[in-house]
Design a protein around this motif. Structure first.
Motif, short mmCIF file in Angstrom:
data_model
loop_
_atom_site.label_atom_id
_atom_site.label_comp_id
_atom_site.label_asym_id
_atom_site.label_seq_id
_atom_site.Cartn_x
_atom_site.Cartn_y
_atom_site.Cartn_z
N TYR A 137 0.83 -1.19 0.00
CA TYR A 137 0.00 0.00 0.00
C TYR A 137 0.88 1.25 0.00
O TYR A 137 2.07 1.19 0.32
CB TYR A 137 -0.94 -0.02 1.21
CG TYR A 137 -2.00 -1.08 1.11
CD1 TYR A 137 -3.03 -0.97 0.16
CD2 TYR A 137 -1.98 -2.18 1.95
CE1 TYR A 137 -4.01 -1.95 0.08
CE2 TYR A 137 -2.96 -3.16 1.86
CZ TYR A 137 -3.97 -3.04 0.92
OH TYR A 137 -4.93 -4.00 0.82
N PRO A 138 0.33 2.42 -0.35
CA PRO A 138 1.14 3.63 -0.47
C PRO A 138 1.95 3.96 0.78
O PRO A 138 3.10 4.41 0.67
CB PRO A 138 0.10 4.71 -0.78
CG PRO A 138 -1.01 3.99 -1.46
CD PRO A 138 -1.07 2.64 -0.82
N VAL A 139 1.38 3.76 1.96
CA VAL A 139 2.13 4.09 3.18
C VAL A 139 3.39 3.24 3.29
O VAL A 139 4.47 3.74 3.66
CB VAL A 139 1.22 3.88 4.41
CG1 VAL A 139 2.02 4.08 5.70
CG2 VAL A 139 0.04 4.85 4.37
N LEU A 140 3.29 1.96 2.96
CA LEU A 140 4.46 1.08 3.01
C LEU A 140 5.48 1.49 1.96
O LEU A 140 6.71 1.49 2.23
CB LEU A 140 4.02 -0.37 2.81
CG LEU A 140 5.12 -1.43 2.86
CD1 LEU A 140 5.85 -1.38 4.19
CD2 LEU A 140 4.55 -2.82 2.61
N LEU A 141 5.02 1.83 0.76
CA LEU A 141 5.95 2.26 -0.29
C LEU A 141 6.69 3.52 0.13
O LEU A 141 7.91 3.64 -0.06
CB LEU A 141 5.18 2.49 -1.59
CG LEU A 141 4.61 1.26 -2.29
CD1 LEU A 141 3.78 1.68 -3.50
CD2 LEU A 141 5.72 0.31 -2.72
N LYS A 142 5.95 4.48 0.67
CA LYS A 142 6.59 5.74 1.09
C LYS A 142 7.59 5.51 2.22
O LYS A 142 8.71 6.05 2.18
CB LYS A 142 5.51 6.73 1.53
CG LYS A 142 4.63 7.23 0.40
CD LYS A 142 3.73 8.36 0.85
CE LYS A 142 2.67 7.88 1.81
NZ LYS A 142 1.71 8.97 2.16
#
Length: 432
Positions: free
Chosen positions: A94-99
């Protein structure tokens, strides 16, 4: 010895086993990528990971002087942290993990500064990935956070470029912005793809509805025509037996009714067969040349028809000819149904520019018919409008008149005949 050789020959070669393992691994990776909630092609996701691998690999090579420290390796592991989490624990990236993984990887790299560093380009790749899968607000927040991280490391003296501070910072910031724009473009492209899929589904549904209506009109035409003539034949047979006791005349009428019934069954089977996906039937649709036979059927059934045809039928296109036939069929069936015993007049006039059909009959006794209340009239109008023609149906002088005409050299008629062959076949609905 021969048995041993046979067993050895049956064993798969090492290269074949390696290809089989590689194939299974590739299929497994493709399946896992396809199950991601972002609906991007697996090749695009792999390309982003390859770009990230190239950037982190270059950043590790630049830090060869720091070995044997494992900090660059930890930074690379942090950059690819979503991969083992998804593969082992099914935690989707998910985006939070990618960031988080991108910011952590870049920070670990920048703890060991080198000139002309490749490490900040980790944020460029991750910025594109985040922008492609999340909202504009989260994308903007990550972009600002990544720029802030670079500014902080530059102020701490860990972002070197030729020995001058702030010399490489604008280039890195511009790279992050460009990566964000690329990700946003991918997301817009995906949204447009969803919209196009939805539009295609709507168009397919509309086409299916129109096809069902077309087939319903065709079935109506066939049934109304065949039943009208069959009833006329049966009436003639009954009268011959009751009044004249003429068995021969009654048998002839019943034979004609049986022939028309069989013909109607064949037409209905052919029309309903249009719903099938199998190739179309080879039997052509009726056209203008079949109007003579149509009038003959009604005459043999006992309906008085004065028929006259002028002009050359070769100039009439198939679509226009079929429309003329169906309109004449519907009109004569309505005469037999609504004005029993009345005589009908049919005129077919064909010129190089125009084809006109007129069906007239005397009004039956009783209240005048209501205009436009039947589905048959609506079907005739629909058929005529599709071919760029005009139709007039209603009380005229002392009778009921249906007058339809079609342009033969109109661009609209030729264009529709070419572009909409499915819509220009049968088109009539139900009785008046």
């Amino acid at each position: 010895m021969e048995v041993i050789d046979t067993v050895a020959a049956r064993r798969p070669r090492p290269t074949a086993r390696l290809r089989a393992v590689a194939h299974r691994f590739t299929e497994s990776v493709r399946t896992r990528l396809a199950s991601l909630p972002y609906d991007y092609p697996p090749a695009l996701i792999v390309s982003a990971d390859v770009a990230l691998l190239a950037v982190t690999g270059a950043a590790i090579i630049q830090r060869h002087e720091y070995f044997p420290t494992v900090l660059p390796l930890l930074a690379m592991f942090a950059a690819f942290l979503p991969v083992p989490l998804y593969a082992l624990f099914d935690i989707k990236p998910y985006p939070v993990l990618l960031k988080s993984s991108g910011l952590l990887a870049c920070a670990l790299f920048l703890l060991q500064p080198v000139p002309a560093d490749f490490a900040p380009f980790v944020l460029v790749v991750v910025a594109g990935e985040v922008a492609a899968v999340t909202t504009r607000g989260m994308t903007l927040g990550f972009t600002l956070l990544a720029i802030a991280e670079l500014i902080a490391f530059d102020l701490a003296g860990h972002l070197e470029w030729g020995g001058e501070r702030l010399e490489g910072l604008p280039m890195y910031v511009l790279g992050i912005v460009l990566g964000t724009f690329v990700g946003m473009m991918l997301q817009y492209q995906r949204r447009f793809l969803y919209q196009e899929r939805e539009n295609q589904a709507i168009r397919a549904g509309q086409a299916a509805d129109e096809e069902r209506r077309r087939i319903a009109r065709e079935v109506h035409d066939v049934i109304a025509h065949s039943l009208s003539i069959t009833l006329l034949h049966l009436t003639a047979a009954r009268r011959a037996l009751q009044t004249d006791e003429d068995v021969t005349e009654a048998v002839e009428a019943l034979v004609d009714a049986e022939r028309l019934g069989r013909q109607a069954m064949a037409d209905i089977r052919r029309t309903v067969g249009m719903l099938d996906t199998s190739p179309a039937q080879s039997k052509p649709e009726p056209g203008a040349a079949d109007i003579d036979e149509l009038v003959g059927d009604f005459r043999r059934a006992g309906l008085t028809v004065d028929y006259q045809r002028t002009g050359e039928l070769s100039v009439v296109t198939g679509a226009v000819g079929h429309a003329l036939y169906r309109i004449g069929q519907e009109s004569l069936a309505n005469v037999a149904k609504h004005a029993p015993g009345a005589a009908a007049t049919v005129r077919l006039d064909v010129t190089p520019e125009l084809a006109a059909l007129e069906v007239r009959n005397a009004l039956p006794l009783g209240p005048p018919p209501r205009l436009g209340t039947g589905m048959g009239l609506r079907g005739m109008r629909k058929r005529t409008e599709l071919l760029g023609g005009t139709i007039r149906a209603g009380i005229d002088d002392d009778g009921w008149t249906v007058h339809a005409q079609f342009p033969l050299k109109s661009g609209s008629c030729g264009t529709l005949s070419t572009m909409l062959p499915g819509l220009l076949r049968p088109k009539t609905q139900e009785d008046q």
